[in-house]
Write an enzyme that holds these catalytic residues in place. Structure first.
Site, PDB file in Angstrom:
ATOM      1  CG  ASP A 284      -6.167 -22.450  27.510  1.00 27.98           C
ATOM      2  OD1 ASP A 284      -6.536 -21.418  28.111  1.00 27.98           O
ATOM      3  OD2 ASP A 284      -6.772 -22.911  26.524  1.00 27.98           O
TER       4      ASP A 284
ATOM      5  CG  HIS B 140     -13.561 -16.309  25.225  1.00 33.46           C
ATOM      6  ND1 HIS B 140     -13.377 -16.431  26.592  1.00 33.46           N
ATOM      7  CD2 HIS B 140     -12.334 -16.529  24.669  1.00 33.46           C
ATOM      8  CE1 HIS B 140     -12.097 -16.700  26.841  1.00 33.46           C
ATOM      9  NE2 HIS B 140     -11.447 -16.783  25.698  1.00 33.46           N
TER      10      HIS B 140
ATOM     11  CD  GLN C  20      -8.042 -20.118  31.515  1.00 32.58           C
ATOM     12  OE1 GLN C  20      -8.664 -20.199  32.571  1.00 32.58           O
ATOM     13  NE2 GLN C  20      -7.896 -21.143  30.694  1.00 32.58           N
TER      14      GLN C  20
ATOM     15  CD  GLU D  35      -7.845 -15.124  28.807  1.00 29.59           C
ATOM     16  OE1 GLU D  35      -9.066 -15.325  28.596  1.00 29.59           O
ATOM     17  OE2 GLU D  35      -6.954 -15.904  28.421  1.00 29.59           O
TER      18      GLU D  35
ATOM     19  CG  HIS E 220      -8.601 -13.010  25.304  1.00 28.05           C
ATOM     20  ND1 HIS E 220      -7.343 -13.433  24.929  1.00 28.05           N
ATOM     21  CD2 HIS E 220      -9.326 -14.138  25.491  1.00 28.05           C
ATOM     22  CE1 HIS E 220      -7.328 -14.751  24.864  1.00 28.05           C
ATOM     23  NE2 HIS E 220      -8.514 -15.204  25.209  1.00 28.05           N
ATOM     24  CB  SER E 221      -4.305  -7.628  25.993  1.00 33.27           C
ATOM     25  OG  SER E 221      -5.091  -6.536  25.574  1.00 33.27           O
ATOM     26  CE1 TYR E 222      -3.356 -15.194  22.668  1.00 29.36           C
ATOM     27  CE2 TYR E 222      -5.047 -13.506  22.457  1.00 29.36           C
ATOM     28  CZ  TYR E 222      -4.674 -14.827  22.443  1.00 29.36           C
ATOM     29  OH  TYR E 222      -5.615 -15.807  22.202  1.00 29.36           O
TER      30      TYR E 222
ATOM     31  CG  ASN F 148     -12.169 -19.991  30.720  1.00 25.05           C
ATOM     32  OD1 ASN F 148     -12.155 -21.037  30.086  1.00 25.05           O
ATOM     33  ND2 ASN F 148     -11.151 -19.573  31.461  1.00 25.05           N
ATOM     34  NE  ARG F 149     -11.982 -24.080  26.172  1.00 19.18           N
ATOM     35  CZ  ARG F 149     -10.834 -23.404  26.284  1.00 19.18           C
ATOM     36  NH1 ARG F 149     -10.475 -22.876  27.434  1.00 19.18           N
ATOM     37  NH2 ARG F 149     -10.034 -23.255  25.229  1.00 19.18           N
TER      38      ARG F 149
END
Length: 358
Positions: free
Chosen positions: A259, A112, A294, A322, A187-189, A86-87
């Site tokens: 997000d 990330h 997330q 996430e 971080h899988s979609y 994340n940020r």
């Protein structure tokens, strides 16, 4: 690796990076209808093949066909994320009176792990274990002091374990020789339809969280924890993504959809979320011991990335779950602490469990 069992693991050559490093692929399979493929580049999950209600086996994670595409800029498909998922606001944080400067790779912020995070590293295979009820792949990466601006020599291991009950465990462990910050995630979609030409808006999602973390225009937390009550962020009862994502809310405008980090209810290892695709019958349940998650709806996928079926990935082709600490926690002392001290052990577990429901 020669044990005859209902669960097995196999190794194959996947490719060579542009700087000459070999990348291997491991397939983890069981007789319950799950096949998981993982490459050592970024510890990325490149496929999770699981059956629908009719027994049809399909991949349910967004992926590419080759290593070359993974090395190009992409939205972290299937990757292990570190040191900090994340940020981090303005690419800076302070520890014990020392200010650390990170790369600004997401506008004015660090995202990330920076320009070359754990998602772009070739991980070392520490161990492969096979039994009658599970198979596991243990990967490690040694991040040197001040790599991407983060202090401390950090030894990280991630163990993927496929169990006979169709659950995939992800165990993260780390240690440091200097005070640092850490926030690892996967971080899988996911697209449970198995058809990446279909958007995920028809997926029904449930998240056990009474609050979420609102963000400013640059997707950095404001510092507040806001109730989901009477907002599109209330997934305490399962509902279709399309119903929630089209709601009127300023936070949806900021993120272009979801997000955001949800403040998960409860403590310890517990079930925190589910996704259900009615047409296929596939269900994915998420369990974790982390304080946040997330939930991301692929808002920045822009239609330029190639999909394996010769098409392209469109906006909202996949969902991310996430599990992690809150974004920008090093700059918000009121958030759960992400500091790791010398002599301490970082350990956290997340599970993705798959089954079918009508």
């Amino acid at each position: 690796m020669n044990i005859k069992s209902a669960v097995k693991i196999e190794k194959s050559f996947y490719g060579t990076t542009i700087d000459g490093k070999q990348v291997d692929q491991f397939s983890l399979k069981n007789e319950g209808g799950i096949e998981v493929y993982i490459i050592t580049f970024g510890g990325r999950i490149t496929a999770i093949n699981t059956a629908d209600k009719n027994g049809k086996l399909e991949n349910v994670v967004l992926a590419f066909n080759n290593l070359e595409q993974y090395e190009k800029k992409n939205p972290f498909f299937g990757a292990l994320i570190g040191r900090y998922g994340n940020r981090i606001a303005k690419g800076t944080f302070s520890l014990k009176g020392i200010e650390y400067i990170l790369a600004k790779n997401n506008g004015e912020n660090n995202l990330h792990g920076g320009l070359k995070g754990f998602d772009k590293m070739v991980w070392k295979v520490e161990n492969v274990e096979e039994s009658t009820s599970f198979v596991s792949l243990k990967l490690s990466y040694y991040s040197e002091d001040m790599e991407e601006g983060f202090p401390g020599n950090l030894k990280t291991t991630v163990t993927y374990t496929l169990n006979s009950n169709n659950s995939l465990d992800v165990l993260y462990e780390a240690s440091t020789d200097k005070t640092t910050v850490i926030n690892l995630t996967q971080h899988s979609y996911f697209n449970l339809s198995g058809n990446f030409a279909q958007l995920i808006e028809d997926h029904e999602v449930e998240i056990d969280a009474d609050k979420f973390v609102p963000v400013d225009a640059s997707l950095i937390p404001t510092g507040e924890l806001t109730s989901v009550e009477n907002t599109p962020f209330d997934f305490r009862t399962s509902k279709a993504v399309e119903i929630a994502i089209n709601g009127e809310h300023e936070q949806l405008k900021i993120g272009g959809g979801f997000d955001h980090c949800w403040v998960l209810n409860g403590k310890g290892y517990r079930s925190v979320a589910k996704a259900h695709h009615k047409e296929s019958g596939r269900v994915m349940e998420v369990l974790t011991d982390q304080p946040g998650m997330q939930f991301y709806t692929g808002n920045f996928i822009d239609g330029t990335l190639p999909a394996p079926n010769n098409g392209v990935y469109a906006k909202r082709s996949g969902l991310c779950f996430e599990t992690q600490h809150f974004p920008d926690s090093p700059n918000h002392p009121q958030f759960p602490d992400t500091t790791l001290e010398q002599g301490e052990k970082y350990a956290t577990k997340t599970t993705f469990k798959f089954y079918v429901n009508g």
